[in-house]
Design an enzyme around this catalytic site. Structure first.
Site, PDB file in Angstrom:
ATOM      1  N   ASP A  33      25.977  39.190  39.098  1.00  0.00           N
ATOM      2  CA  ASP A  33      26.964  38.395  39.841  1.00  0.00           C
ATOM      3  C   ASP A  33      27.970  37.758  38.886  1.00  0.00           C
ATOM      4  O   ASP A  33      27.564  37.146  37.890  1.00  0.00           O
ATOM      5  CB  ASP A  33      26.216  37.313  40.636  1.00  0.00           C
ATOM      6  CG  ASP A  33      27.068  36.681  41.719  1.00  0.00           C
ATOM      7  OD1 ASP A  33      28.282  36.513  41.506  1.00  0.00           O
ATOM      8  OD2 ASP A  33      26.513  36.328  42.776  1.00  0.00           O
ATOM      9  N   HIS A  80      30.574  35.679  40.052  1.00  0.00           N
ATOM     10  CA  HIS A  80      31.216  34.491  40.634  1.00  0.00           C
ATOM     11  C   HIS A  80      30.823  33.236  39.859  1.00  0.00           C
ATOM     12  O   HIS A  80      29.632  32.941  39.734  1.00  0.00           O
ATOM     13  CB  HIS A  80      30.798  34.348  42.101  1.00  0.00           C
ATOM     14  CG  HIS A  80      31.263  35.489  42.952  1.00  0.00           C
ATOM     15  ND1 HIS A  80      30.506  36.620  43.120  1.00  0.00           N
ATOM     16  CD2 HIS A  80      32.416  35.679  43.649  1.00  0.00           C
ATOM     17  CE1 HIS A  80      31.167  37.468  43.910  1.00  0.00           C
ATOM     18  NE2 HIS A  80      32.334  36.920  44.243  1.00  0.00           N
ATOM     19  N   SER A 114      22.231  38.572  45.083  1.00  0.00           N
ATOM     20  CA  SER A 114      21.921  37.502  44.126  1.00  0.00           C
ATOM     21  C   SER A 114      20.778  36.621  44.622  1.00  0.00           C
ATOM     22  O   SER A 114      20.014  36.063  43.841  1.00  0.00           O
ATOM     23  CB  SER A 114      23.151  36.634  43.858  1.00  0.00           C
ATOM     24  OG  SER A 114      24.180  37.431  43.347  1.00  0.00           O
TER      25      SER A 114
END
Ligand code: B1M
Length: 213
Positions: free
Chosen positions: A98, A100, A151
């Protein structure tokens, strides 16, 4: 356009033009965090909606993310700081797979402004690297962030690996694909330590304070 709409528009369009000025105006009658949680997050939610509807491409979302990061770093020096002695050490990361990191970085700012020492391991952090980080920094709390559905599953795997490595530090989890229910039913049973879910950065701080009290 009214001020809040201009702020949201900057995020939606990924434009920094006039953004600093409008943020300064907004700070005249509001706290920086209210500006983040208000018009800036509203802009990001709209970006997410348009992206979902295939109205935006990844490159455009990336520009919105840049505008959001610019706004947060412009606001950060004006955020309240508690000058309390260190409340504890937090190891923070976005989980493996991930990228982000805006929410995670917001959590870092809020925790470090409130007396925590934060070691931020960055994005796409594999369980083994988190385990190595725990051994090196001996954190009071491990913070895991992740926005993708996969995630959430990665968090399950991460705490499973923590358990195998005999790590028991309280784990704070957050991110859009998670919920209290998923945390309680899927993540917590795989771990020997406490697992707490925070739906936003301020809740993360409140939970960290409860853990440390
Ligand atoms: Co992506 N993305 N993205 N993206 N992106 C989402 C998450 C998505 C919901 C958009 C959508 O489709 N509607 C969707 C996920 C779908 C899913 O799995 N459910 C998605 C997708 C699909 C993808 C890609 C797969 C797209 C692609 O390549 N086809 C790809 C994934 C890459 C990867 O990770 N391997 C991708 C890429 C990107 C960009 C790189 C373009 C960019 C990220 C840039 C960056 O972060 N540096 C991006 C962005 C910006 C978004 C959206 C639009 C906005 C996320 C954001 O920054 N929000 C997002 C849609 C949305 O969320 N509305 C989306 C603002 C931020 C402050 O909020 O991070 O949620 P957030 O943090 C909150 C809380 O969650 C909480 O506190 C914060 C608020 O106070 N929190 C914690 C978060 N972590 C915490 C940890 C804590 C406590 C609280 O304690 C430790």
């Amino acid at each position: 356009l009214p001020l809040d709409e201009r702020l949201s528009k900057c995020i939606i369009e990924g434009s920094k033009e006039g953004l600093a000025n409008d943020l300064d105006l907004a700070m005249k009658d509001r706290e920086p965090l209210d500006i983040i949680n208000g018009p800036l997050m509203a802009g990001m939610d709209e970006v997410g909606r348009q992206f979902n509807a295939n109205e935006l491409i990844v490159a455009e979302v990336l520009q919105s993310a840049e505008a959001m990061k610019f706004a947060v770093s412009h606001l950060e020096p004006h955020m309240e700081r508690a000058d309390a002695a260190s409340r504890g050490r937090v190891l923070l990361a976005t989980v493996k797979g991930d990228v982000h990191d805006i929410g995670k970085n917001l959590v870092e700012i809020i925790l470090s402004n409130n007396g925590y020492r934060v070691v931020n391991l960055g994005i796409k952090v594999a369980p083994q690297d988190l385990i190595a980080g725990c051994r090196e920094h001996n954190p009071d709390i491990v913070g895991l962030s992740g926005l993708l559905v996969k995630s959430a599953q990665m968090m399950v795997e991460t705490v499973r690996d923590f358990r195998a490595a005999n790590i028991r530090a309280p784990v704070l989890v957050g991110g859009a694909a998670l919920s209290n229910r998923f945390t309680r039913l899927r993540i917590a049973p795989e771990y020997d330590g406490l697992v707490a879910y925070a739906q936003d950065a301020m809740t993360g701080l409140a939970l960290a304070n409860v853990i440390q009290d």
